[in-house]
Enzyme design. Structure first.
Site, PDB file in Angstrom:
ATOM      1  CD  GLU A  45      -2.958   0.773   2.428  1.00 27.00           C
ATOM      2  OE1 GLU A  45      -2.603   0.039   3.372  1.00 27.00           O
ATOM      3  OE2 GLU A  45      -4.055   1.346   2.380  1.00 27.00           O
ATOM      4  CD  GLU A  97       1.153  13.569  10.305  1.00 29.05           C
ATOM      5  OE1 GLU A  97       0.287  12.702  10.097  1.00 29.05           O
ATOM      6  OE2 GLU A  97       1.297  14.562   9.568  1.00 29.05           O
TER       7      GLU A  97
HETATM    8  C1  LIG Z   1      -9.524   8.415   1.807  1.00 28.09           C
HETATM    9  C2  LIG Z   1      -9.273   7.396   2.865  1.00 28.09           C
HETATM   10  C3  LIG Z   1      -9.452   6.063   2.560  1.00 28.09           C
HETATM   11  C4  LIG Z   1      -9.290   5.102   3.537  1.00 28.09           C
HETATM   12  N1  LIG Z   1      -9.546   3.797   3.219  1.00 28.09           N
HETATM   13  C5  LIG Z   1      -9.468   2.854   4.171  1.00 28.09           C
HETATM   14  C6  LIG Z   1      -9.836   1.505   3.889  1.00 28.09           C
HETATM   15  O1  LIG Z   1     -10.224   1.182   2.766  1.00 28.09           O
HETATM   16  N2  LIG Z   1      -9.776   0.603   4.873  1.00 28.09           N
HETATM   17  C7  LIG Z   1      -9.356   0.922   6.122  1.00 28.09           C
HETATM   18  O2  LIG Z   1      -9.292   0.043   6.965  1.00 28.09           O
HETATM   19  N3  LIG Z   1      -9.014   2.197   6.441  1.00 28.09           N
HETATM   20  C8  LIG Z   1      -9.070   3.161   5.492  1.00 28.09           C
HETATM   21  N4  LIG Z   1      -8.763   4.466   5.794  1.00 28.09           N
HETATM   22  C9  LIG Z   1      -8.414   4.796   7.174  1.00 28.09           C
HETATM   23  C10 LIG Z   1      -6.938   5.099   7.372  1.00 28.09           C
HETATM   24  O3  LIG Z   1      -6.227   3.927   7.404  1.00 28.09           O
HETATM   25  C11 LIG Z   1      -6.823   5.906   8.666  1.00 28.09           C
HETATM   26  O4  LIG Z   1      -7.418   7.140   8.431  1.00 28.09           O
HETATM   27  C12 LIG Z   1      -5.406   6.107   9.105  1.00 28.09           C
HETATM   28  O5  LIG Z   1      -4.851   4.913   9.539  1.00 28.09           O
HETATM   29  C13 LIG Z   1      -5.309   7.134  10.242  1.00 28.09           C
HETATM   30  O6  LIG Z   1      -6.160   6.829  11.279  1.00 28.09           O
HETATM   31  P1  LIG Z   1      -7.207   7.888  11.830  1.00 28.09           P
HETATM   32  O7  LIG Z   1      -7.904   8.466  10.688  1.00 28.09           O
HETATM   33  O8  LIG Z   1      -7.986   7.250  12.882  1.00 28.09           O
HETATM   34  O9  LIG Z   1      -6.317   9.045  12.439  1.00 28.09           O
HETATM   35  P2  LIG Z   1      -5.611   9.024  13.881  1.00 28.09           P
HETATM   36  O10 LIG Z   1      -4.845   7.787  14.020  1.00 28.09           O
HETATM   37  O11 LIG Z   1      -6.612   9.365  14.900  1.00 28.09           O
HETATM   38  O12 LIG Z   1      -4.585  10.219  13.712  1.00 28.09           O
HETATM   39  C14 LIG Z   1      -4.921  11.575  13.933  1.00 28.09           C
HETATM   40  C15 LIG Z   1      -3.647  12.386  13.787  1.00 28.09           C
HETATM   41  O13 LIG Z   1      -2.735  11.985  14.809  1.00 28.09           O
HETATM   42  C16 LIG Z   1      -1.499  11.614  14.221  1.00 28.09           C
HETATM   43  N5  LIG Z   1      -0.861  10.555  15.012  1.00 28.09           N
HETATM   44  C17 LIG Z   1      -1.433   9.442  15.506  1.00 28.09           C
HETATM   45  N6  LIG Z   1      -0.522   8.720  16.171  1.00 28.09           N
HETATM   46  C18 LIG Z   1       0.661   9.376  16.082  1.00 28.09           C
HETATM   47  C19 LIG Z   1       1.986   9.133  16.549  1.00 28.09           C
HETATM   48  N7  LIG Z   1       2.284   8.047  17.250  1.00 28.09           N
HETATM   49  N8  LIG Z   1       2.941  10.037  16.254  1.00 28.09           N
HETATM   50  C20 LIG Z   1       2.660  11.153  15.524  1.00 28.09           C
HETATM   51  N9  LIG Z   1       1.426  11.423  15.082  1.00 28.09           N
HETATM   52  C21 LIG Z   1       0.434  10.552  15.341  1.00 28.09           C
HETATM   53  C22 LIG Z   1      -1.857  11.137  12.852  1.00 28.09           C
HETATM   54  O14 LIG Z   1      -0.746  11.168  11.978  1.00 28.09           O
HETATM   55  C23 LIG Z   1      -2.937  12.136  12.469  1.00 28.09           C
HETATM   56  O15 LIG Z   1      -2.357  13.311  12.022  1.00 28.09           O
HETATM   57  C24 LIG Z   1      -8.906   5.464   4.842  1.00 28.09           C
HETATM   58  C25 LIG Z   1      -8.705   6.805   5.137  1.00 28.09           C
HETATM   59  C26 LIG Z   1      -8.890   7.775   4.178  1.00 28.09           C
HETATM   60  C27 LIG Z   1      -8.692   9.202   4.535  1.00 28.09           C
END
Ligand SMILES: Cc1cc2nc3c(=O)[nH]c(=O)nc-3n(C[C@H](O)[C@H](O)[C@H](O)COP(=O)(O)OP(=O)(O)OC[C@H]3O[C@@H](n4cnc5c(N)ncnc54)[C@H](O)[C@@H]3O)c2cc1C
Lengths: 333, 392
Positions: free
Chosen positions: B243, B377
């Protein structure tokens, strides 16, 4: 030198902030996205009653006789609330333009809150042209006031659904001519400056909200057993957006002062404000989405209401590169 | 070193180019995030498959052409250059497919790969949960063994194309006692599984590109485990490497818009429209930078592909690629929107929209690149810790 607003100006800002906090909540903006007008029903009338709508009309014409320094804080509030209204076009641009050109009939009605004046300067599209009673349009070195009945509108859908944009087809005639020649041209330049200034202040307000809602979110959202706002990468994103915004803000205030006092460098000051504010809101929008993660990427969540308004306003009334170019030319390079 | 293409590679390029010229639909398909657009895109997958262009790098017996990685990259360049539709099957053919090749049983390969290649079965990825995004290993959806079945309870979210997909590849927690990364298992789940509900969720553009999945005593057969019970994390990391790195996002995908932006710059400079204002010459620099980045990504990828073909493995450097392509994509579209000026905010159906609003659509999608597939990040943390060896 005293770079500060008066008590009265701050009080007025607080009153408008309170009004918008009640009447222009994200739900209301969201509803406006999908309603026939793109605006919040009844809210304009309240802004008229408070004197906001006609703030810039001369007292003689029934307005408040206030200037850009009074208005700039209110534009910032409008940005903070993502207010879908004609506060840039009607209030910041049209009323002073009518006054500058010595027009009085439309001005009196606009000052009384009876009509809305649409504005076709500084952009190929007229926002809320479908709801304007009269449109100020430019043809060569002429400015015309064209009644709504005499124009043909074509809708141009914006990514921000509340921004109802139209291109306008019309035929200049003696009946609609307001002014021509150098005075009219100068008035158009001034009008564009007022529009860019107002848009800059709104961009600063939008950036401010984007930062605030992001700080709230990352202070609650937990991953790996800690709030994500405790990670440096996240902190630094937000700090960078804040720096960009805090240094854009005084430039907007300086530009307001320059326009209100017709200083010789007002055009350049406006360009400083708009270039910095456009960049700040773009940066804040990207930061906010990134720090929210996927939740910010949905239509149901409110973040995009500010983000899309920010994109639109950053590009309107001259984008950052347009204004930087203008600054360059004023510096002789 | 030889940076020229072989005759076979050139003739492969020629073949795919002419096929695309004859087949790419003149009118763009509706968004694949809508019900009918999804089916239109499925139809396109079938057309690709009919002439064995849907999975060129796979073995012939599964519908492919046994192409080398280099040929696959050539395919991708031609594909995106031609303006062909987006690949609704991408989650299957570029993410799950390679994972099945790596971890699947022969039975699983025969059962799943041909239908994945043909577009008969479109796959979605069901990994993220409301409280497990970046912290994927924090996922809580449970699968408890009951004879030869597992009973699944919990919720997934952000499942791209999950509203319309036929199958979903998921990770569930099968051993709540084991350490976070250890008790996970990778499952292949039919979308019509009783006990699984899906709820479409609108993306930034308002179309239902996401789905939430709710599992209430949903039953999944043990034969649907990929890579063994408790092996879910290892299997998932193989998918994640696809990916982030070259599988999902090949250079061709960015070279095409970077080149289209050059062309847009030319067009906008020539057709100075007084109403809209002139073209800002400083954008030229950014257009060039974007084009350069696409070239840099291309050559990085050819060198990586050469290394992989020589038996090398994709390691944490996939994170370098992910950061690079996702940020490049945002810049390409942001620059084009700047070129469009006051018209940039217009949607595709606006009469004045530049290039049918594709730059705004592309910008919105590009903005998600730094979030999905592991946020940037997290990627930068990986680069710092695992590539550079900095302390955690
Ligand atoms: C268009 C799109 C398609 C997607 N498609 C899929 C899919 O098909 N299947 C699926 O399972 N998921 C999918 N996702 C989900 C995607 O995998 C998650 O959005 C991603 O893993 C981030 O998780 P979150 O959105 O919960 O953000 P969070 O994990 O809540 O993060 C919020 C912020 O905190 C930061 N952060 C978190 N932890 C840390 C750390 N340890 N150090 C520094 N910064 C940190 C992140 O970088 C981010 O800026 C999709 C997302 C998008 C936007």
């Amino acid at each position: 030198m005293q770079f500060a607003f008066t008590e009265d100006q701050l009080l007025f800002r607080d009153t408008v902030r309170d009004l918008l906090a009640n009447e222009c909540k994200p739900e209301a903006v969201r509803a406006a996205w999908l309603n026939p007008t793109g605006r919040v029903p009844g809210l304009w009338d309240k802004l008229v009653d408070m004197g906001v709508a006609a703030l810039t009309a001369p007292e003689a014409a029934g307005g408040m006789g206030m200037n850009e320094v009074d208005l700039v804080l209110l534009q910032e509030e409008a940005g903070r609330a993502a207010l879908p209204e004609v506060l840039i076009e009607h209030t910041a641009v049209a009323l002073p333009l009518l006054a500058e050109l010595g027009e009085s009939a439309w001005l009196a009605k606009a000052a009384a809150g009876e009509v809305i004046v649409g504005v076709g300067v500084g952009s190929p599209y007229v926002l809320y042209a479908d709801q304007a009673d009269v449109l100020l349009l430019v043809h060569e070195d002429e400015v015309h006031a064209v009644p709504a009945a005499d124009v043909t509108l074509t809708a141009q859908r914006s990514v921000d659904y509340s921004r109802r944009l139209f291109s306008v087809a019309w035929t200049p005639s003696d009946a609609t001519l307001l002014a021509k020649g150098p005075a009219a041209q100068q008035a158009v330049v001034d009008a564009c400056d007022r529009g860019a200034l107002a848009a800059a202040a709104q961009c600063v307000g939008i950036a401010q909200t984007l930062i605030e809602v992001t700080v709230d979110y990352v202070g609650q959202r937990e991953q790996f057993g800690k709030v994500v706002g405790s990670y440096q990468a996240v902190k630094h994103h937000i700090a960078n957006a804040l720096i960009a915004t805090e240094f854009a803000r005084p430039l907007a205030y300086v530009a307001a002062y320059a326009v209100a006092n017709s200083t010789p460098h007002r055009g350049r000051d406006v360009s400083l404000a708009k270039a910095a504010a456009s960049d700040a809101v773009d940066k804040a929008a990207r930061m906010a989405l990134q720090c929210h993660g996927a939740i910010g990427y949905t239509f149901e969540y409110d973040l995009h209401l500010w983000m899309k308004r920010g994109w639109a306003l950053a590009a309107s009334w001259g984008d950052a590169s347009f204004h930087r170019d203008r600054i360059g030319r004023s510096l002789g390079i | 070193m030889d940076l020229t293409f072989t005759e076979a590679e050139e003739s492969f390029r020629h073949d795919i180019r002419s096929w695309l010229q004859q087949h790419v639909p003149a009118k763009s398909l509706r968004s694949m995030d809508t019900a009918d657009g999804f089916e239109q895109h499925r139809g396109w997958e079938k057309e690709l498959h009919a002439d064995r262009w849907s999975v060129v790098s796979w073995p012939e017996k599964y519908g492919g052409r046994d192409c080398t990685l280099i040929e696959w990259l050539i395919f991708e360049e031609e594909y995106y250059r031609s303006g062909a539709p987006g690949r609704v099957s991408a989650n299957g053919v570029t993410l799950l497919g390679p994972t099945i090749f790596g971890f699947g049983t022969e039975e699983q390969k025969d059962r799943f790969l041909p239908k994945m290649a043909s577009g008969d079965e479109i796959w979605a990825q069901g990994w993220s949960e409301p409280n497990a995004g970046s912290d994927l290993a924090g996922l809580k959806t449970k699968a408890v063994r009951d004879g030869d079945h597992f009973v699944v309870n919990g919720q997934k979210t952000w499942c791209s194309r999950g509203a319309f997909a036929d199958w979903i590849f998921c990770i569930f927690r099968t051993d709540p006692e084991a350490q976070r990364h250890k008790g996970l298992t990778y499952f292949l789940v039919p979308a019509d599984t009783p006990g699984m509900e899906r709820n479409p969720v609108g993306r930034l553009d308002g179309e239902p590109g996401f789905a939430e999945l709710f599992f209430e005593d949903a039953s999944v057969h043990e034969s649907m485990i990929l890579g063994g019970e408790g092996q879910g994390w290892n299997v998932a990391m193989a998918t994640a490497s696809s990916e982030r790195g070259l599988n999902l996002r090949s250079p061709g995908r960015f070279m095409a818009p970077a080149e289209r932006a050059v062309e847009l710059f030319q067009r906008m400079s020539e057709a100075r429209d007084e109403r809209v204002g002139g073209v800002d010459p400083t954008l030229r620099d950014q257009i060039i930078r974007n084009w350069m980045n696409a070239q840099a990504y291309r050559w990085f990828t050819f060198s990586t592909a050469t290394r992989l073909m020589g038996g090398g493995h994709m390691g944490p450097e996939a994170s370098l690629m992910k950061v690079f392509w996702s940020e490049m994509d945002v810049e390409i579209h942001a620059t084009a929107l700047r070129l469009a000026g006051a018209q940039g905010e217009l949607m595709g159906d606006a009469p004045d929209a530049v290039d049918d609003g594709t730059w705004m659509d592309g910008y919105q999608f590009a903005l998600s690149g730094p979030i999905y597939a592991g946020t940037n990040e997290i990627q930068r943390n990986i680069i710092a810790e695992r590539v550079l060896g900095l302390p955690r």
